[in-house]
Design a protein around this motif. Structure first.
Motif, mmCIF file in Angstrom:
data_model
loop_
_atom_site.group_PDB
_atom_site.id
_atom_site.type_symbol
_atom_site.label_atom_id
_atom_site.label_comp_id
_atom_site.label_asym_id
_atom_site.label_seq_id
_atom_site.Cartn_x
_atom_site.Cartn_y
_atom_site.Cartn_z
ATOM 1 N N THR A 4 1.112 9.383 -7.518
ATOM 2 C CA THR A 4 0.548 9.135 -6.218
ATOM 3 C C THR A 4 1.628 8.839 -5.242
ATOM 4 O O THR A 4 2.658 8.347 -5.625
ATOM 5 C CB THR A 4 -0.347 7.899 -6.259
ATOM 6 O OG1 THR A 4 -0.245 7.271 -5.000
ATOM 7 C CG2 THR A 4 0.088 6.967 -7.312
ATOM 8 N N TYR A 5 1.350 9.142 -3.990
ATOM 9 C CA TYR A 5 2.370 8.842 -3.013
ATOM 10 C C TYR A 5 1.688 8.371 -1.766
ATOM 11 O O TYR A 5 1.335 9.151 -0.929
ATOM 12 C CB TYR A 5 3.176 10.090 -2.732
ATOM 13 C CG TYR A 5 4.003 9.953 -1.521
ATOM 14 C CD1 TYR A 5 3.793 10.772 -0.437
ATOM 15 C CD2 TYR A 5 4.975 8.986 -1.445
ATOM 16 C CE1 TYR A 5 4.561 10.644 0.678
ATOM 17 C CE2 TYR A 5 5.733 8.858 -0.328
ATOM 18 C CZ TYR A 5 5.524 9.701 0.715
ATOM 19 O OH TYR A 5 6.291 9.569 1.831
ATOM 20 N N ASN A 6 1.472 7.151 -1.685
ATOM 21 C CA ASN A 6 0.799 6.595 -0.532
ATOM 22 C C ASN A 6 1.796 5.929 0.350
ATOM 23 O O ASN A 6 1.973 4.755 0.282
ATOM 24 C CB ASN A 6 -0.176 5.534 -1.013
ATOM 25 C CG ASN A 6 -1.518 5.838 -0.462
ATOM 26 O OD1 ASN A 6 -1.622 6.519 0.524
ATOM 27 N ND2 ASN A 6 -2.522 5.337 -1.076
ATOM 28 N N GLY A 225 -0.060 10.010 3.574
ATOM 29 C CA GLY A 225 1.187 10.677 3.919
ATOM 30 C C GLY A 225 1.179 12.154 3.560
ATOM 31 O O GLY A 225 0.196 12.681 3.025
ATOM 32 N N PRO A 226 2.286 12.857 3.829
ATOM 33 C CA PRO A 226 2.378 14.298 3.536
ATOM 34 C C PRO A 226 2.543 14.542 2.035
ATOM 35 O O PRO A 226 3.639 14.808 1.534
ATOM 36 C CB PRO A 226 3.596 14.747 4.335
ATOM 37 C CG PRO A 226 4.428 13.520 4.504
ATOM 38 C CD PRO A 226 3.475 12.354 4.541
ATOM 39 N N ILE A 227 1.438 14.441 1.312
ATOM 40 C CA ILE A 227 1.465 14.496 -0.158
ATOM 41 C C ILE A 227 1.871 15.861 -0.693
ATOM 42 O O ILE A 227 2.250 15.983 -1.858
ATOM 43 C CB ILE A 227 0.106 14.072 -0.760
ATOM 44 C CG1 ILE A 227 -1.044 14.833 -0.095
ATOM 45 C CG2 ILE A 227 -0.092 12.554 -0.595
ATOM 46 C CD1 ILE A 227 -2.429 14.502 -0.649
ATOM 47 N N ALA A 252 -4.925 16.147 3.642
ATOM 48 C CA ALA A 252 -4.512 14.834 4.142
ATOM 49 C C ALA A 252 -4.748 14.731 5.649
ATOM 50 O O ALA A 252 -5.286 13.733 6.143
ATOM 51 C CB ALA A 252 -3.044 14.583 3.820
ATOM 52 N N LEU A 253 -4.378 15.770 6.375
ATOM 53 C CA LEU A 253 -4.556 15.756 7.832
ATOM 54 C C LEU A 253 -6.039 15.721 8.207
ATOM 55 O O LEU A 253 -6.433 15.047 9.170
ATOM 56 C CB LEU A 253 -3.867 16.967 8.464
ATOM 57 C CG LEU A 253 -2.338 16.894 8.525
ATOM 58 C CD1 LEU A 253 -1.750 18.238 8.921
ATOM 59 C CD2 LEU A 253 -1.891 15.809 9.499
ATOM 60 N N GLN A 254 -6.845 16.445 7.453
ATOM 61 C CA GLN A 254 -8.287 16.448 7.716
ATOM 62 C C GLN A 254 -8.868 15.049 7.489
ATOM 63 O O GLN A 254 -9.626 14.526 8.315
ATOM 64 C CB GLN A 254 -8.965 17.473 6.802
ATOM 65 C CG GLN A 254 -10.421 17.744 7.134
ATOM 66 C CD GLN A 254 -11.004 18.857 6.271
ATOM 67 O OE1 GLN A 254 -10.278 19.691 5.721
ATOM 68 N NE2 GLN A 254 -12.318 18.866 6.136
#
Length: 368
Positions: A4-6, A225-227, A252-254
């Motif tokens: 995960t990358y939050n 973030g930009p995962i 992610a953007l949505q």
């Protein structure tokens, strides 16, 4: 370990820590909710496949003399860094830690869990993790402990007026749920991206409202973030150094657009509450795109990891390859930023640029 990358997580952690500071009763509390970007050790106490309590994680964390604490990075999280700048004497204690008792919790409690998500099914590949629903359940326990420590009236004022709630969650709902090979095929056949994101927002609205009903009033909401740009995604999709995977970033953007609308909605509908929106996506994308400007030599390769062009497949552990110039890597492992990146992210957030923090700064939220 949590795939995960939050980075948004980081943002929130920051903010929550900035709550420390004011008033005749001393410091307020920092309540931290989220995933591996802000987990400070809860997963150490769970039978889970997502753990960061092994070397070389924490190698640059001075408070532990370089020993792993359960933080998914080489040093401090963004929250740690901002807390220090604000003069915070203690980090929020992990809820599952034996130390989370008595007056220690008055500085705050960390409920974050590597692999956790908004949906309860998220992260099941790791066997155990604390979903957002469980994290709110645990805060309900803490809330009663505050009544016992301070008395009902004083506890309510302490939590409403002086404490900050940071929420950094959502990345795993895509990486380790909707987008996960095999496990998610059924979900993706039955649910469009729109329907899945509707579900996420509905669940998060309910979770935030529960916190409000337990006297939470000052919130920081970090977006995803930009995962699609993390070393894990670049490696498994065999991309070049300057490419990112389109679908995860698009999702992610949505979601992020809907999250900003939710923050506006809750500010209007929950009397006395203030929701500050942290735009982690644009902040981290700036760092990834213009990494050389910030003194990094790579925003693609993990410092600690194994597998593929960007060391992005196997999580960081004792047998991983380890870079010698940790402060030159944006990413510590296949999923999480390095301390050097966290320092820059924390600085930009603390500067209060309305592009990244709105409708007010961290300090303004604290001082309300």
């Amino acid at each position: 370990m949590a795939m995960t990358y939050n980075t948004m997580v980081l943002v929130l952690f920051i903010i929550s820590l900035s709550s420390f500071g004011k008033g005749e009763e001393g410091l307020g509390a920092s309540f931290i909710f989220g995933d591996s970007l802000v987990d400070a050790g809860n997963n150490n106490y769970l039978p889970t496949l997502s753990k960061a309590n092994i070397k070389p994680n924490g190698i640059d964390f001075k408070a532990s003399n370089g020993n792993p604490t359960g933080r998914y990075t080489n040093g401090r999280t963004i929250g740690d860094i901002i807390g220090e700048e604000l003069g915070q004497p203690n980090y929020a204690v992990p809820f599952l830690s034996p130390n989370a008792t008595g007056k220690a919790i008055l500085y705050g409690v960390n409920y974050a869990s590597g692999g956790g998500g908004i949906m309860n099914a998220t992260g099941r590949i790791f066997v155990n993790r604390l979903s957002m629903d469980i994290q709110v359940d645990y805060f309900n326990i803490t809330r009663k402990q505050f009544d016992n420590l301070l008395g009902a009236s004083k506890a309510r004022q302490y939590i409403m007026k002086k404490s900050i709630f940071s929420i950094t969650i959502g990345s795993n709902d895509f990486l380790n749920n909707y987008l996960l090979p095999v496990l998610s095929i059924g979900a993706r056949i039955s649910q469009s991206p729109d329907a899945f994101i509707d579900d996420l927002i509905d669940h998060l609205r309910s979770q935030l409202t529960r916190l409000y009903q337990l006297d939470a009033r000052k919130f920081i909401l970090g977006n995803v973030g930009p995962i699609g740009c993390i070393p894990y995604q670049k490696t498994i999709n065999q991309l070049t150094e300057n490419q990112c995977v389109e679908l995860p970033n698009k999702l992610a953007l949505q979601y992020n657009g809907r999250l900003k609308d939710l923050a506006t909605e809750l500010n209007e509908n929950l009397p006395g509450a203030t929701f500050v929106h942290a735009n982690v996506y644009d902040l981290v994308m700036e760092l990834i795109t213009n990494y050389a400007k910030y003194g990094f030599k790579t925003a693609s390769r993990a410092c600690c990891g194994n597998g593929g062009q960007f060391a992005g497949i196997i999580p960081c552990g004792p047998t991983s390859s380890l870079c010698s110039d940790r402060d030159k890597h944006v990413f510590w492992d296949p999923y999480h930023p390095s301390e050097a990146a966290n320092i820059i992210i924390a600085k930009r957030l603390n500067e209060g640029d309305p592009k990244y923090i709105s409708p007010m700064t961290i300090q303004e939220l604290r001082d309300l």
